[in-house]
Design a protein around this motif. Structure first.
Motif, PDB file in Angstrom:
ATOM      1  N   VAL A 356       9.479  20.461 -13.522  1.00 44.59           N
ATOM      2  CA  VAL A 356      10.852  20.733 -13.131  1.00 44.59           C
ATOM      3  C   VAL A 356      11.682  19.477 -13.408  1.00 44.59           C
ATOM      4  N   ASN A 357      12.879  19.691 -13.952  1.00 40.55           N
ATOM      5  CA  ASN A 357      13.818  18.604 -14.247  1.00 40.55           C
ATOM      6  C   ASN A 357      13.366  17.701 -15.406  1.00 40.55           C
ATOM      7  N   ILE A 377       8.454  28.198  -9.926  1.00 40.59           N
ATOM      8  CA  ILE A 377       7.960  26.817  -9.797  1.00 40.59           C
ATOM      9  C   ILE A 377       6.584  26.851  -9.160  1.00 40.59           C
ATOM     10  N   ASN A 379       3.926  24.102  -7.959  1.00 42.15           N
ATOM     11  CA  ASN A 379       3.549  22.696  -7.773  1.00 42.15           C
ATOM     12  C   ASN A 379       4.275  21.739  -8.724  1.00 42.15           C
ATOM     13  N   GLY A 380       5.589  21.895  -8.761  1.00 46.36           N
ATOM     14  CA  GLY A 380       6.376  20.932  -9.526  1.00 46.36           C
ATOM     15  C   GLY A 380       6.539  21.247 -10.995  1.00 46.36           C
ATOM     16  N   TRP A 382       7.183  24.309 -14.099  1.00 45.78           N
ATOM     17  CA  TRP A 382       7.619  25.675 -14.363  1.00 45.78           C
ATOM     18  C   TRP A 382       6.424  26.513 -14.791  1.00 45.78           C
TER      19      TRP A 382
ATOM     20  N   ALA B 196      20.377  14.754  -6.019  1.00 44.07           N
ATOM     21  CA  ALA B 196      19.142  15.557  -6.080  1.00 44.07           C
ATOM     22  C   ALA B 196      18.948  16.165  -7.464  1.00 44.07           C
ATOM     23  N   ALA B 197      20.061  16.533  -8.105  1.00 44.29           N
ATOM     24  CA  ALA B 197      19.966  17.176  -9.421  1.00 44.29           C
ATOM     25  C   ALA B 197      19.318  16.267 -10.460  1.00 44.29           C
ATOM     26  N   THR B 198      19.210  14.981 -10.152  1.00 43.78           N
ATOM     27  CA  THR B 198      18.602  14.036 -11.106  1.00 43.78           C
ATOM     28  C   THR B 198      17.203  13.593 -10.669  1.00 43.78           C
ATOM     29  N   TRP B 199      16.744  14.070  -9.514  1.00 42.60           N
ATOM     30  CA  TRP B 199      15.469  13.581  -8.976  1.00 42.60           C
ATOM     31  C   TRP B 199      14.270  14.076  -9.773  1.00 42.60           C
ATOM     32  N   LYS B 200      13.281  13.192  -9.876  1.00 45.21           N
ATOM     33  CA  LYS B 200      11.942  13.588 -10.322  1.00 45.21           C
ATOM     34  C   LYS B 200      10.972  13.108  -9.260  1.00 45.21           C
ATOM     35  N   LEU B 241       5.695  19.168  -2.832  1.00 40.60           N
ATOM     36  CA  LEU B 241       6.231  19.109  -4.194  1.00 40.60           C
ATOM     37  C   LEU B 241       6.951  20.416  -4.529  1.00 40.60           C
ATOM     38  N   GLN B 242       6.437  21.518  -3.970  1.00 44.73           N
ATOM     39  CA  GLN B 242       7.046  22.826  -4.214  1.00 44.73           C
ATOM     40  C   GLN B 242       8.490  22.851  -3.704  1.00 44.73           C
ATOM     41  N   SER B 245      10.817  20.437  -5.547  1.00 44.13           N
ATOM     42  CA  SER B 245      11.225  20.926  -6.864  1.00 44.13           C
ATOM     43  C   SER B 245      12.263  22.041  -6.736  1.00 44.13           C
ATOM     44  N   GLU B 246      12.068  22.910  -5.752  1.00 47.37           N
ATOM     45  CA  GLU B 246      13.016  24.003  -5.565  1.00 47.37           C
ATOM     46  C   GLU B 246      14.407  23.457  -5.208  1.00 47.37           C
ATOM     47  N   VAL B 248      15.628  20.494  -5.982  1.00 44.07           N
ATOM     48  CA  VAL B 248      16.176  19.850  -7.178  1.00 44.07           C
ATOM     49  C   VAL B 248      16.791  20.899  -8.112  1.00 44.07           C
ATOM     50  N   TYR B 249      16.022  21.973  -8.344  1.00 42.13           N
ATOM     51  CA  TYR B 249      16.507  22.994  -9.269  1.00 42.13           C
ATOM     52  C   TYR B 249      17.717  23.728  -8.682  1.00 42.13           C
ATOM     53  N   LYS B 252      20.853  21.671  -9.099  1.00 37.63           N
ATOM     54  CA  LYS B 252      21.398  21.752 -10.455  1.00 37.63           C
ATOM     55  C   LYS B 252      22.159  23.056 -10.668  1.00 37.63           C
ATOM     56  N   ARG B 256      26.308  23.663 -11.154  1.00 37.62           N
ATOM     57  CA  ARG B 256      26.773  24.298 -12.386  1.00 37.62           C
ATOM     58  C   ARG B 256      27.642  25.507 -12.055  1.00 37.62           C
ATOM     59  N   PHE B 449      14.176  33.420  -7.018  1.00 35.15           N
ATOM     60  CA  PHE B 449      14.841  32.434  -6.175  1.00 35.15           C
ATOM     61  C   PHE B 449      15.798  33.158  -5.240  1.00 35.15           C
TER      62      PHE B 449
END
Lengths: 456, 456
Positions: A356-357, A377, A379-380, A382, B196-200, B241-242, B245-246, B248-249, B252, B256, B449
């Motif tokens: 993701v990202n 998603i 575990n991080g 896609w 958050a939109a830029t996080w990894k 992590l799940q 990631s959710e 973060v996505y 984004k 948008r 989602f």
């Protein structure tokens, strides 16, 4: 043991009159070949080499290997042309064959004859191909084997009986020369077996001194026997781990309980019904590919068949089909047979994508918008449930082999040419149990050591 | 964006009269609790902590977290006894719960109340369990959050809408305190999302200085937020992590194209028919285990369910069944559901044994004398085709869970006890689509989602 050997010897040691006949034929053949050869070039001459010349041939073998010696300025093509011409004058039923080197087969007074061109060379270090080494092997063995010929014959027949005789690609077993060296090394048939019964892969043998560790670094086969005429060569280089292991196990069994079946196993008999029964109790699926055998020698064909089998196995496994094993067979047709845990698979497949990202996210989400599921998603990363490309193994094989450009996709050359020229068939279940491949499939599905066939 | 926020705020910000009511109830509750507490020990006192006290609660939440402070000589057991006694005097519908720490739930004038015992401690470094840290969190946030309360409310509601709100084991998401710190760190709801939109995975955040590399060495979660009251604690330690990631996505996507669905997603509706249709187009097999839910809090139950799911998945895979995925659900019953590529397997299995001529050879040959095949040699090792122990996944699961001693074989304690006491059922196909587990199975089979439900 002695009793078994007494029963074997008469079947493998020629009678004096048979030996005399062979020497007569040899004399006549060499005279005819020399005569024909000298018409081409006065420097050419021929010699009988191989087991017939060394006195270690088996009674029922009627093979004569005649080598024709050429000066070193001859090219391969010139030698080939001259040998063909000699053969057409001396032999009947002439066939040209190509292995590492071209040679000619034919018949002469009831004997199978091979005419092999080689260079007349003084030192083994100067040889240009494997056949140039044979005269030196002959000289080495001839000077030492006297009195041990029947020990060699026993070892050869034992190996033939258990399916391990011959260095050709089809067998990947023990050559006649290796048998002679083993007898020279250990002194008798029985002592060879006593040693073999203790072997594990990586055995190093030689006549004379040898640095075991250095030898193991240089050669990677299960048995290393340093060639007494060329210390850079492993005489057992063509021996597979499979044949090595079978010989070791057969030696142990034979020493424990000697029996004539090791030398002369009963032929295996197997019926379609028996194999169908085995298949049904295994519950597995057979799938096979069949195509016209290309016209090449077995030494070329078998490695290609095995390579193709590995290739298609990888294809099946990449498609999600689990391959339990399989076999190859070469007859009128070539057969590549696979036993599968499943011949069909459900549509759904979990397809993992980028994190993701990550920079590949957009592309993945654009591409897998709506499959069996939407992207999600996991575990991080896609992921998406997609449809499997091939729902059946037969379909996968058909698709792979129909594609054209087979050679560039890993199918060995001669097989690729045959398939592209004459086509192929994918067969399933009973369809794989064709008469000519039946024994090979049986050896895979219901393996049985040759010497145990009586009890099988 | 502003338009969406304007529509969200009225649903999450309490009206002035609602806030006044809450303060009245708080005053009455604290007075009653203090009165009851002092009857036990004059040194005891209580405070309202949590979002209601900090002014960051959501309008529709009617939760009050009251902490009762004990001198340090009290044992856990004594505190538990005193808090239970206070609860029975002040609250109605009292329930004792156990997480890391015992606490009591009940109702007071229409509000959900939690009474939590903790130690009266001067320095965060002296805390004895996680609850002792809460008063310090409160003090930290109260002094700084003024004016940003609604930004916190927006972030909490956004996280709730996308299913990522709450640090409890069921969710493994963002705690209320983490939301407050994120708003303090970035200044507004929108700026939190922009970051958050830029996080990894591996983001390190703090209020003040932080050594990122050192923090990453110490903590291994996808997001690290150093607790301002205790630099040895990661406030986001419970975030999976799940959920990371959710979030973060979702950030984004929302930036948008803002939409109210992120805050208030339509409920998911799903029918058995829809899932049966999905299953049939996937072609896969569902198999599930169902048993009575043990009476433990979700923070204990969910980790055990996930662990059991992983354990049974490994068992299935060891038995040759390929598991595509699955899910757990806790309701009246517990449900462990697995999606398989195959629910039945053929009998034949290739069993590999020791190398030929190794010390284990005799034992292997003695043991596997006559299976689906005789023992044979495969590349230097012994091998045999044996019968698979479990031909079906359901049978394998039944066999594993019937065995007794479940806990010692890896089944988490409370699940093992429930299964051994009340039994279990293995269900297949449609049988896995029980009403109470339907949504969980749908989230697995047809992931969607929350903010996309309108279009799903």
């Amino acid at each position: 043991m002695q009793e078994v050997i007494e029963r074997v010897l008469p079947r493998i040691v020629p009678l004096p009159e048979e030996e005399a006949e062979l020497r007569e034929v040899e004399k006549a053949l060499i005279a005819r070949v020399d005569e024909a050869a000298r018409l081409h070039d006065r420097r050419l001459y021929s010699r009988l080499l191989g087991s017939a010349s060394r006195g270690t041939w088996l009674r029922y073998e009627k093979d004569l290997d005649v080598f024709i010696f050429f000066p070193e300025e001859y090219t391969k093509q010139e030698m080939e042309r001259v040998v063909s011409s000699i053969a057409s004058e001396v032999l009947v039923e002439v066939q040209k064959r190509y292995a590492e080197h071209p040679y000619v087969r034919g018949r002469f007074m009831g004997y199978e004859v091979e005419l092999v061109p080689c260079y007349a060379i003084r030192e083994p270090s100067q040889i240009r191909s494997a056949v140039d080494r044979t005269p030196f092997h002959n000289d080495y063995v001839m000077g030492r084997i006297g009195g041990l010929e029947n020990e060699v014959r026993l070892l050869k027949q034992f190996l033939r009986g258990i399916g391990c005789y011959g260095a050709e690609a089809k067998v990947e077993g023990f050559s006649g020369y290796l048998c002679e060296l083993l007898v020279l090394r250990f002194g008798s048939f029985q002592r060879v077996l006593q040693s073999a019964a203790t072997w594990k892969p990586g055995v190093v043998l030689a006549l004379g001194e040898v640095e075991e560790r250095a030898a193991r670094r240089r050669f990677s086969s299960p048995l290393i026997f340093i060639d007494p005429v060329d210390e850079n060569r492993n005489v057992a280089g063509a021996l597979s781990l499979q044949r090595f292991s079978e010989f070791v196990y057969a030696s142990k069994c034979f020493l424990r309980e000697p029996a004539i079946e090791y030398f002369f196993p009963p032929p295996r008999r197997v019926s379609r019904e028996e194999l169908l029964g085995a298949l049904s109790s295994r519950g597995t699926a057979l799938v096979g590919v069949r195509f016209e055998a290309p016209d090449v020698v077995e030494d070329v064909l078998y490695p290609q068949l095995r390579k193709a089998h590995r290739l298609l196995r990888r294809q099946l496994e990449a498609g999600g089909f689990r391959v339990l094993g399989g076999t190859v067979h070469a007859g009128r047709n070539c057969h590549l047979v696979f036993e599968l845990l499943e011949s069909v698979l459900p549509a759904a497949r979990l397809h993992l994508g980028p994190p993701v990202n990550s920079s590949h996210e957009e592309r993945f989400l654009g591409k897998y918008r709506e499959e069996l599921s939407r992207p999600f998603i996991l575990n991080g990363r896609w992921a998406v449930f997609t449809k499997r490309r091939h729902g059946s193994a037969a379909e996968l094989l058909r698709d792979f082999l129909s594609g054209g450009e087979l050679h560039s996709r890993g199918v060995p050359k001669h097989l690729a040419m045959s398939i592209q020229e004459h086509g192929f068939e994918v067969v399933e279940g009973e369809g794989c149990l064709e008469e000519e491949a039946l024994l090979s499939v049986a050896e895979y599905l219901l393996p049985l050591f040759p010497w145990e066939r009586g009890s099988g």
